[in-house]
Every structure is written in C-alpha cells, then in structure tokens.
Design a protein around this motif. Sequence first.
Motif, PDB file in Angstrom:
ATOM      1  N   PRO A 122      32.325 -28.864  40.088  1.00 30.66           N
ATOM      2  CA  PRO A 122      31.578 -30.012  40.599  1.00 30.66           C
ATOM      3  C   PRO A 122      32.302 -30.598  41.802  1.00 30.66           C
ATOM      4  CG  PRO A 122      32.827 -30.641  38.680  1.00 30.66           C
ATOM      5  CD  PRO A 122      32.995 -29.151  38.820  1.00 30.66           C
ATOM      6  N   MET A 123      31.606 -31.399  42.591  1.00 30.19           N
ATOM      7  CA  MET A 123      32.243 -32.129  43.685  1.00 30.19           C
ATOM      8  C   MET A 123      33.205 -33.154  43.080  1.00 30.19           C
ATOM      9  SD  MET A 123      32.229 -32.387  47.104  1.00 30.19           S
ATOM     10  CE  MET A 123      30.656 -31.697  47.654  1.00 30.19           C
ATOM     11  N   LEU A 143      32.935 -29.434  51.460  1.00 28.75           N
ATOM     12  CA  LEU A 143      33.252 -30.857  51.511  1.00 28.75           C
ATOM     13  C   LEU A 143      31.984 -31.697  51.414  1.00 28.75           C
ATOM     14  CD1 LEU A 143      35.873 -30.756  54.419  1.00 28.75           C
ATOM     15  CD2 LEU A 143      36.241 -30.412  51.954  1.00 28.75           C
ATOM     16  N   ASP A 144      32.136 -32.999  51.087  1.00 31.67           N
ATOM     17  CA  ASP A 144      30.954 -33.836  50.912  1.00 31.67           C
ATOM     18  C   ASP A 144      30.246 -34.145  52.226  1.00 31.67           C
ATOM     19  OD1 ASP A 144      32.624 -35.750  52.026  1.00 31.67           O
ATOM     20  OD2 ASP A 144      32.710 -37.025  50.244  1.00 31.67           O
ATOM     21  N   SER A 145      30.847 -33.783  53.354  1.00 34.70           N
ATOM     22  CA  SER A 145      30.184 -33.918  54.654  1.00 34.70           C
ATOM     23  C   SER A 145      29.185 -32.796  54.904  1.00 34.70           C
ATOM     24  CB  SER A 145      31.236 -33.892  55.773  1.00 34.70           C
ATOM     25  OG  SER A 145      31.903 -32.632  55.795  1.00 34.70           O
ATOM     26  N   GLY A 146      29.237 -31.755  54.041  1.00 34.87           N
ATOM     27  CA  GLY A 146      28.390 -30.587  54.225  1.00 34.87           C
ATOM     28  C   GLY A 146      29.115 -29.426  54.880  1.00 34.87           C
ATOM     29  N   GLU A 147      30.331 -29.678  55.371  1.00 35.23           N
ATOM     30  CA  GLU A 147      31.101 -28.598  55.989  1.00 35.23           C
ATOM     31  C   GLU A 147      31.630 -27.654  54.929  1.00 35.23           C
ATOM     32  OE1 GLU A 147      33.422 -29.657  59.812  1.00 35.23           O
ATOM     33  OE2 GLU A 147      33.694 -31.379  58.476  1.00 35.23           O
ATOM     34  N   LYS A 148      31.708 -26.366  55.273  1.00 31.73           N
ATOM     35  CA  LYS A 148      32.216 -25.341  54.364  1.00 31.73           C
ATOM     36  C   LYS A 148      33.094 -24.358  55.126  1.00 31.73           C
ATOM     37  CE  LYS A 148      28.208 -25.163  51.212  1.00 31.73           C
ATOM     38  NZ  LYS A 148      27.381 -26.212  51.822  1.00 31.73           N
ATOM     39  N   LYS A 149      34.110 -23.849  54.459  1.00 24.85           N
ATOM     40  CA  LYS A 149      34.935 -22.789  55.028  1.00 24.85           C
ATOM     41  C   LYS A 149      35.284 -21.785  53.940  1.00 24.85           C
ATOM     42  CE  LYS A 149      37.112 -24.932  59.058  1.00 24.85           C
ATOM     43  NZ  LYS A 149      36.534 -23.974  60.026  1.00 24.85           N
ATOM     44  N   ALA A 150      35.326 -20.501  54.313  1.00 16.36           N
ATOM     45  CA  ALA A 150      35.745 -19.446  53.399  1.00 16.36           C
ATOM     46  C   ALA A 150      37.244 -19.227  53.555  1.00 16.36           C
ATOM     47  CB  ALA A 150      34.990 -18.155  53.698  1.00 16.36           C
ATOM     48  N   ILE A 151      37.953 -19.190  52.438  1.00 16.96           N
ATOM     49  CA  ILE A 151      39.388 -18.909  52.439  1.00 16.96           C
ATOM     50  C   ILE A 151      39.593 -17.644  51.620  1.00 16.96           C
ATOM     51  CG2 ILE A 151      41.680 -19.748  51.881  1.00 16.96           C
ATOM     52  CD1 ILE A 151      38.952 -22.278  52.127  1.00 16.96           C
ATOM     53  N   ARG A 152      40.268 -16.679  52.221  1.00 19.64           N
ATOM     54  CA  ARG A 152      40.387 -15.351  51.607  1.00 19.64           C
ATOM     55  C   ARG A 152      41.801 -15.097  51.084  1.00 19.64           C
ATOM     56  NH1 ARG A 152      37.307 -15.472  56.067  1.00 19.64           N
ATOM     57  NH2 ARG A 152      35.131 -14.788  55.840  1.00 19.64           N
ATOM     58  N   LYS A 153      41.938 -13.990  50.374  1.00 19.60           N
ATOM     59  CA  LYS A 153      43.220 -13.604  49.781  1.00 19.60           C
ATOM     60  C   LYS A 153      44.331 -13.642  50.827  1.00 19.60           C
ATOM     61  CE  LYS A 153      45.440  -9.793  47.293  1.00 19.60           C
ATOM     62  NZ  LYS A 153      45.239  -8.468  46.667  1.00 19.60           N
ATOM     63  N   ASN A 163      36.914 -35.217  49.080  1.00 15.55           N
ATOM     64  CA  ASN A 163      35.908 -34.923  48.067  1.00 15.55           C
ATOM     65  C   ASN A 163      35.427 -33.497  48.317  1.00 15.55           C
ATOM     66  OD1 ASN A 163      34.860 -36.247  45.820  1.00 15.55           O
ATOM     67  ND2 ASN A 163      32.944 -36.748  46.841  1.00 15.55           N
ATOM     68  N   HIS A 164      35.519 -32.625  47.318  1.00 18.11           N
ATOM     69  CA  HIS A 164      35.303 -31.204  47.568  1.00 18.11           C
ATOM     70  C   HIS A 164      34.788 -30.491  46.324  1.00 18.11           C
ATOM     71  CE1 HIS A 164      39.180 -31.347  45.538  1.00 18.11           C
ATOM     72  NE2 HIS A 164      39.019 -30.077  45.231  1.00 18.11           N
ATOM     73  N   THR A 193      37.828 -50.047  52.541  1.00 25.70           N
ATOM     74  CA  THR A 193      37.343 -49.263  51.399  1.00 25.70           C
ATOM     75  C   THR A 193      38.411 -48.278  50.941  1.00 25.70           C
ATOM     76  OG1 THR A 193      35.058 -49.396  52.169  1.00 25.70           O
ATOM     77  CG2 THR A 193      35.582 -47.659  50.584  1.00 25.70           C
ATOM     78  N   THR A 194      38.680 -48.256  49.642  1.00 25.11           N
ATOM     79  CA  THR A 194      39.637 -47.312  49.070  1.00 25.11           C
ATOM     80  C   THR A 194      38.889 -46.121  48.491  1.00 25.11           C
ATOM     81  OG1 THR A 194      41.201 -49.077  48.523  1.00 25.11           O
ATOM     82  CG2 THR A 194      41.462 -46.985  47.363  1.00 25.11           C
ATOM     83  N   LEU A 195      39.308 -44.923  48.852  1.00 23.01           N
ATOM     84  CA  LEU A 195      38.699 -43.708  48.312  1.00 23.01           C
ATOM     85  C   LEU A 195      39.338 -43.406  46.963  1.00 23.01           C
ATOM     86  CD1 LEU A 195      38.475 -41.461  51.512  1.00 23.01           C
ATOM     87  CD2 LEU A 195      36.785 -43.068  50.566  1.00 23.01           C
ATOM     88  N   GLU A 196      38.566 -43.636  45.903  1.00 23.07           N
ATOM     89  CA  GLU A 196      39.061 -43.455  44.549  1.00 23.07           C
ATOM     90  C   GLU A 196      38.869 -42.009  44.083  1.00 23.07           C
ATOM     91  OE1 GLU A 196      40.667 -45.680  42.945  1.00 23.07           O
ATOM     92  OE2 GLU A 196      40.164 -47.564  43.973  1.00 23.07           O
ATOM     93  N   GLN A 197      39.547 -41.669  43.004  1.00 23.80           N
ATOM     94  CA  GLN A 197      39.354 -40.369  42.384  1.00 23.80           C
ATOM     95  C   GLN A 197      37.925 -40.245  41.872  1.00 23.80           C
ATOM     96  OE1 GLN A 197      42.197 -38.289  39.543  1.00 23.80           O
ATOM     97  NE2 GLN A 197      40.829 -39.341  38.141  1.00 23.80           N
ATOM     98  N   THR A 198      37.321 -39.081  42.060  1.00 23.64           N
ATOM     99  CA  THR A 198      36.028 -38.776  41.455  1.00 23.64           C
ATOM    100  C   THR A 198      36.210 -37.545  40.598  1.00 23.64           C
ATOM    101  OG1 THR A 198      35.370 -37.485  43.412  1.00 23.64           O
ATOM    102  CG2 THR A 198      34.685 -39.790  43.337  1.00 23.64           C
ATOM    103  N   VAL A 199      35.613 -37.553  39.424  1.00 20.75           N
ATOM    104  CA  VAL A 199      35.818 -36.445  38.486  1.00 20.75           C
ATOM    105  C   VAL A 199      34.624 -35.510  38.464  1.00 20.75           C
ATOM    106  CG1 VAL A 199      36.245 -35.820  36.085  1.00 20.75           C
ATOM    107  CG2 VAL A 199      37.345 -37.836  37.045  1.00 20.75           C
TER     108      VAL A 199
END
Length: 204
Positions: A122-123, A143-153, A163-164, A193-199
């Motif tokens: 989940p995000m 990411l919650d902005s809609g950006e995505k990246k592939a990270i490989r081996k 937030n991811h 604004t404080t960015l709190e933990q999201t589960v």
Amino acid sequence: MCLPIRNFKSNKNSKQSSSLSSEIASISKMASIRPHAQLPAPRLVVTGHTKGGSSIFASDTVVPQFHPFGPAGSGFSNFHNSATVPVSNVLPIPDLGNVLPRCPPAGINFGISDFAPNGRSPMHRTISADYAIVLEGEIILSLDSGEKKAIRKGEFILQRGTNHEWINPSSEVTCRILFVMIGAEKIVLGDGTTLEQTVLGPKK
C-alpha cells in the motif's frame, strides 16, 4: 517504516496489534493469490567478543522468513533492530522473527523484504531514512505525486520520508530488497504542516 514492533502480547501493545492486523488484511487484498517461487531464506553471520575481548563468531544461522500475507505475498527477514543510536554491540540480538520491518523513531532496522511477482505494497510513509539495494529482480518505486521509477538488481535507493508504494512488475521473478532504516526527524513544510507516518495510505 518506523514503528517499534516487538511484542504484541501485552496490553500496552494492543493498539499496535490491532493496527498490525489491519495492515496485514489491507496488504493481503493486494497480494497475488498465485503461489510463487520464493527465494532462499538468508544466512546471517553475527560477530561478537569473548569476556577477554577476543573477536568471535557469535552465530551463523539461516533466518526464517515471515510471510504474514500468505505464501503468495511479501516475505520479510529482520536481522537487527535497535531503539537507539549509538547501537550496543554487547546486548543480545532481539528476536524479530514474526514482525513487519519497522524502525524505532530514534533507532535502526536492518533486514530484507521480498516482493512476490505482481505484488505491491500500500502507499505509506515512514519516519526514517531508508538505504536500500535491489538484490534480485526489479521494483517500481511509485510516489504519491504519480511519479514512478524502476530500480533493478544492483541499483540503490535512498528514500527520505516520502509517501510511496512498491510494485513488482514481473509476473515470474520475486524481487528482494535489502533495507537499512534509520530513524529520522519529521518533515515540516513551509506552512508548518508536519508530514506524519502513514501506514495504509495517504489520508483522504
């Protein structure tokens, strides 16, 4: 990933236990129901000292994986966890066999996470700086902005309280990621604004 999850039998931790159960239920809905070829459980070699100060191998074990979402879901092996930094090199290694990887607010957590084929998390946001390397397969970091990246081996990630979500794009290969998580200061935006933990995801 920044909650000190140790023992859920006490009343003090009943709320954490309930939160953990909700988290497991939420992620389980996202997990593929098709069994997959799991990677071998990791071997962990731990060093220490004799009473006289000589260096020794304290243990050499295979760390069982924790599969809270069933055999088709993600698997976790936690190697070490400390509530504080500097870390003690004389205290016993805590038993972390059946807990999700979580970092104490002022401490560290060291372990691996396996993401099943077509699996995703989940995000969520953790109050930590996460140093990670993809050991097997490939992962999409979204990411919650809609950006995505592939990270490989063999590639690396430094995640700084964003937030991811994690997405394994392969229908065949399990992705294994090594994480070293360090407790971090909360991010405070310019407007206060404080960015709190999201589960389980961003607040609606």
